[in-house]
Design a protein around this motif. Structure first.
Motif, PDB file in Angstrom:
ATOM      1  N   TYR A  99       0.874  -1.167   0.000  1.00 55.51           N
ATOM      2  CA  TYR A  99       0.000   0.000   0.000  1.00 55.51           C
ATOM      3  C   TYR A  99       0.914   1.220   0.000  1.00 55.51           C
ATOM      4  CZ  TYR A  99      -3.218  -3.637   1.380  1.00 55.51           C
ATOM      5  OH  TYR A  99      -3.952  -4.802   1.401  1.00 55.51           O
ATOM      6  N   VAL A 100       0.867   1.999  -1.069  1.00 55.12           N
ATOM      7  CA  VAL A 100       1.817   3.076  -1.247  1.00 55.12           C
ATOM      8  C   VAL A 100       1.089   4.368  -1.608  1.00 55.12           C
ATOM      9  CG1 VAL A 100       2.189   2.418  -3.669  1.00 55.12           C
ATOM     10  CG2 VAL A 100       3.915   3.785  -2.495  1.00 55.12           C
ATOM     11  N   SER A 101       1.575   5.482  -1.085  1.00 55.09           N
ATOM     12  CA  SER A 101       1.008   6.793  -1.387  1.00 55.09           C
ATOM     13  C   SER A 101       1.530   7.255  -2.749  1.00 55.09           C
ATOM     14  CB  SER A 101       1.421   7.807  -0.319  1.00 55.09           C
ATOM     15  OG  SER A 101       1.155   7.311   0.980  1.00 55.09           O
ATOM     16  N   VAL A 102       0.604   7.763  -3.588  1.00 56.70           N
ATOM     17  CA  VAL A 102       0.955   8.128  -4.961  1.00 56.70           C
ATOM     18  C   VAL A 102       0.433   9.530  -5.270  1.00 56.70           C
ATOM     19  CG1 VAL A 102       0.793   7.497  -7.392  1.00 56.70           C
ATOM     20  CG2 VAL A 102       0.807   5.705  -5.645  1.00 56.70           C
ATOM     21  N   ILE A 103       1.289  10.338  -5.910  1.00 56.81           N
ATOM     22  CA  ILE A 103       0.916  11.661  -6.386  1.00 56.81           C
ATOM     23  C   ILE A 103       1.247  11.728  -7.874  1.00 56.81           C
ATOM     24  CG2 ILE A 103       1.324  14.151  -6.204  1.00 56.81           C
ATOM     25  CD1 ILE A 103       2.166  13.678  -3.309  1.00 56.81           C
ATOM     26  N   ARG A 104       0.338  12.252  -8.646  1.00 59.94           N
ATOM     27  CA  ARG A 104       0.573  12.361 -10.081  1.00 59.94           C
ATOM     28  C   ARG A 104       1.639  13.427 -10.366  1.00 59.94           C
ATOM     29  NH1 ARG A 104      -4.154  13.625 -14.562  1.00 59.94           N
ATOM     30  NH2 ARG A 104      -3.263  12.383 -16.267  1.00 59.94           N
ATOM     31  N   GLY A 105       2.637  13.046 -11.166  1.00 60.90           N
ATOM     32  CA  GLY A 105       3.643  14.002 -11.595  1.00 60.90           C
ATOM     33  C   GLY A 105       4.639  14.361 -10.507  1.00 60.90           C
ATOM     34  N   VAL A 106       5.273  15.529 -10.692  1.00 57.57           N
ATOM     35  CA  VAL A 106       6.304  16.033  -9.776  1.00 57.57           C
ATOM     36  C   VAL A 106       5.940  17.460  -9.372  1.00 57.57           C
ATOM     37  CG1 VAL A 106       8.784  16.391  -9.424  1.00 57.57           C
ATOM     38  CG2 VAL A 106       7.994  14.631 -11.023  1.00 57.57           C
ATOM     39  N   PRO A 107       5.023  17.631  -8.419  1.00 58.05           N
ATOM     40  CA  PRO A 107       4.616  18.983  -8.012  1.00 58.05           C
ATOM     41  C   PRO A 107       5.776  19.756  -7.384  1.00 58.05           C
ATOM     42  CG  PRO A 107       3.070  17.307  -7.231  1.00 58.05           C
ATOM     43  CD  PRO A 107       4.269  16.583  -7.716  1.00 58.05           C
ATOM     44  N   ASP A 108       5.735  21.079  -7.522  1.00 52.94           N
ATOM     45  CA  ASP A 108       6.755  21.913  -6.886  1.00 52.94           C
ATOM     46  C   ASP A 108       6.226  22.604  -5.632  1.00 52.94           C
ATOM     47  OD1 ASP A 108       5.101  23.834  -7.949  1.00 52.94           O
ATOM     48  OD2 ASP A 108       6.574  24.661  -9.344  1.00 52.94           O
ATOM     49  N   SER A 109       4.996  22.237  -5.203  1.00 50.58           N
ATOM     50  CA  SER A 109       4.418  22.773  -3.968  1.00 50.58           C
ATOM     51  C   SER A 109       3.697  21.635  -3.250  1.00 50.58           C
ATOM     52  CB  SER A 109       3.448  23.918  -4.269  1.00 50.58           C
ATOM     53  OG  SER A 109       2.376  23.463  -5.078  1.00 50.58           O
ATOM     54  N   TRP A 110       3.361  21.850  -1.984  1.00 49.81           N
ATOM     55  CA  TRP A 110       2.701  20.801  -1.200  1.00 49.81           C
ATOM     56  C   TRP A 110       1.246  20.612  -1.614  1.00 49.81           C
ATOM     57  CZ3 TRP A 110       5.815  17.668   1.024  1.00 49.81           C
ATOM     58  CH2 TRP A 110       6.994  18.099   1.641  1.00 49.81           C
ATOM     59  N   HIS A 111       0.563  21.668  -1.958  1.00 46.51           N
ATOM     60  CA  HIS A 111      -0.872  21.622  -2.237  1.00 46.51           C
ATOM     61  C   HIS A 111      -1.148  22.323  -3.558  1.00 46.51           C
ATOM     62  CE1 HIS A 111      -1.499  20.173   1.833  1.00 46.51           C
ATOM     63  NE2 HIS A 111      -0.782  21.177   2.290  1.00 46.51           N
ATOM     64  N   PRO A 112      -2.294  22.039  -4.197  1.00 47.59           N
ATOM     65  CA  PRO A 112      -3.446  21.237  -3.735  1.00 47.59           C
ATOM     66  C   PRO A 112      -3.487  19.841  -4.353  1.00 47.59           C
ATOM     67  CG  PRO A 112      -4.120  22.595  -5.566  1.00 47.59           C
ATOM     68  CD  PRO A 112      -2.632  22.798  -5.418  1.00 47.59           C
ATOM     69  N   HIS A 113      -2.374  19.249  -4.635  1.00 45.56           N
ATOM     70  CA  HIS A 113      -2.304  18.017  -5.411  1.00 45.56           C
ATOM     71  C   HIS A 113      -2.871  16.831  -4.625  1.00 45.56           C
ATOM     72  CE1 HIS A 113       0.317  20.648  -7.640  1.00 45.56           C
ATOM     73  NE2 HIS A 113       1.017  20.830  -6.530  1.00 45.56           N
ATOM     74  N   GLU A 114      -3.716  16.062  -5.295  1.00 43.86           N
ATOM     75  CA  GLU A 114      -4.317  14.906  -4.637  1.00 43.86           C
ATOM     76  C   GLU A 114      -3.261  13.859  -4.299  1.00 43.86           C
ATOM     77  OE1 GLU A 114      -7.569  13.298  -6.855  1.00 43.86           O
ATOM     78  OE2 GLU A 114      -8.833  15.078  -6.561  1.00 43.86           O
ATOM     79  N   ARG A 115      -3.548  13.128  -3.213  1.00 46.45           N
ATOM     80  CA  ARG A 115      -2.714  11.999  -2.806  1.00 46.45           C
ATOM     81  C   ARG A 115      -3.635  10.810  -2.625  1.00 46.45           C
ATOM     82  NH1 ARG A 115      -0.547  16.756  -1.738  1.00 46.45           N
ATOM     83  NH2 ARG A 115       1.076  17.116  -0.198  1.00 46.45           N
ATOM     84  N   HIS A 116      -3.241   9.673  -3.144  1.00 46.10           N
ATOM     85  CA  HIS A 116      -4.043   8.464  -3.030  1.00 46.10           C
ATOM     86  C   HIS A 116      -3.174   7.304  -2.574  1.00 46.10           C
ATOM     87  CE1 HIS A 116      -7.604  10.197  -4.991  1.00 46.10           C
ATOM     88  NE2 HIS A 116      -6.746  10.819  -5.799  1.00 46.10           N
ATOM     89  N   ILE A 117      -3.810   6.306  -1.974  1.00 48.58           N
ATOM     90  CA  ILE A 117      -3.110   5.078  -1.584  1.00 48.58           C
ATOM     91  C   ILE A 117      -3.504   3.976  -2.556  1.00 48.58           C
ATOM     92  CG2 ILE A 117      -2.856   3.302   0.192  1.00 48.58           C
ATOM     93  CD1 ILE A 117      -3.272   5.508   2.286  1.00 48.58           C
ATOM     94  N   ARG A 118      -2.504   3.404  -3.206  1.00 47.93           N
ATOM     95  CA  ARG A 118      -2.733   2.306  -4.142  1.00 47.93           C
ATOM     96  C   ARG A 118      -2.312   0.974  -3.534  1.00 47.93           C
ATOM     97  NH1 ARG A 118       0.026   4.352  -9.676  1.00 47.93           N
ATOM     98  NH2 ARG A 118      -1.228   6.223 -10.068  1.00 47.93           N
TER      99      ARG A 118
END
Length: 305
Positions: A99-118
């Motif tokens: 079970y790993v946390s995944v974020i799409r792409g390589v954001p340069d800030s903490w928010h508002p990018h979604e985080r999901h567990i796969r």
């Protein structure tokens, strides 16, 4: 003696968020971790914390020495460079579940990018098959921890950043389908829950960014807060900062906690290890204690350390 630091990532020097799992076929312990890109070119943003792979190091001597092996491949579901954080790996005896946390792409800030567990599965810790993106309490969830329940089934604890950065819980009968239970720990903002049983009691530690908050439970439902561990500087090399996002491996009446530090107060990080014990009903950790023997059973789970 156990080396201090225990391990540093030789490529990016940013080993964080460890999980420890016994590789049945290789008969060695694997350290799987977030490989932060601490050596990336300096920028005034947090892009170096993103775009991370899952690093792997192995140990055949009970965790005394670790050999860097590379990164886990085959996790991407779409084109591009993505972010993988904080793996949790569970062995059901036949299959490994990650079970790993995944974020799409390589954001340069903490928010508002979604985080999901796969959820992924593997027969050997190398080849991974995507199973599902977990439907949990929000689209901003990270830091999975999974443990078997005494009455059967499993419980997942995780950080919900949309709910005050508190720990929430979900249950499953089969490690595939999960039912959200609701908030589990709301005493503070925190991350990185880790649950284990030691000394006849269930324990949870959470990272409050100034040490690990300790909580205990008799039923894995209600959690009683205690004090902090890893909140005071250690005296060993690279161990002067707070102990962050940890994993615990229980061996008999003792346990080993694996955690990371930012020894220079900057990007780079080091893995450390220390013993946990229950004394007079309290979970204790002396990070300066000299450790001379194996940290983990050399022959695998169930063997004497």
């Amino acid at each position: 003696m156990i080396p201090r630091p225990l391990y540093r990532d030789p490529v990016f020097d940013g080993a964080t968020d460890p999980t420890i799992i016994w590789n049945r076929s290789e008969r060695s312990w694997w350290l799987v971790y977030t490989s932060r890109r601490a050596t990336a070119p300096a920028r005034e943003d947090v892009s170096w914390v993103h775009g991370t792979d899952l690093g792997v190091a192995s140990s055949a001597d009970g965790g005394l020495t670790w050999l860097y092996r590379g990164t886990i491949d085959g996790l991407d579901l779409e084109w591009g460079r993505h972010t993988y954080w904080a793996p949790e790996i569970v062995d059901d005896g036949e299959t490994y579940h990650m079970y790993v946390s995944v974020i799409r792409g390589v954001p340069d800030s903490w928010h508002p990018h979604e985080r999901h567990i796969r959820h992924y599965t593997s027969p050997d810790l190398i080849r991974w098959t995507f199973r599902a993106t977990l439907e949990l309490s929000s689209a901003y969830v990270i830091d999975a921890c999974v443990a078997a329940l005494p009455g059967g089934g499993y419980r997942l604890w995780y950080k919900d950043e949309a709910a005050g950065s508190h720990t929430w819980a979900a249950d499953s009968d089969d490690l595939h389908r999960w039912r959200v239970r609701g908030p589990a720990v709301t005493i503070s903002a925190h991350e990185g829950p880790n649950v284990f049983t030691l000394g006849g009691r269930h324990w949870m530690i959470v990272d409050e960014w100034h040490g690990q908050r300790v909580l205990s439970s008799s039923d894995l439902d209600a959690w009683q807060p205690h004090g902090l561990i890893l909140d005071r500087p250690g005296g060993r090399p690279d161990d002067a900062g707070f102990g962050h996002h940890a994993d615990v491996v229980v061996t008999g009446e003792e346990a080993t906690i694996f955690y990371f530090t930012h020894p220079d107060g900057g990007r780079r990080s080091s893995m450390q290890a220390a013993r946990l014990r229950v004394r007079d009903g309290e979970l204790t950790c002396d990070r300066d204690e000299e450790l001379s023997g194996p940290l983990l059973p050399v022959g695998g789970p169930g063997c004497s350390p």
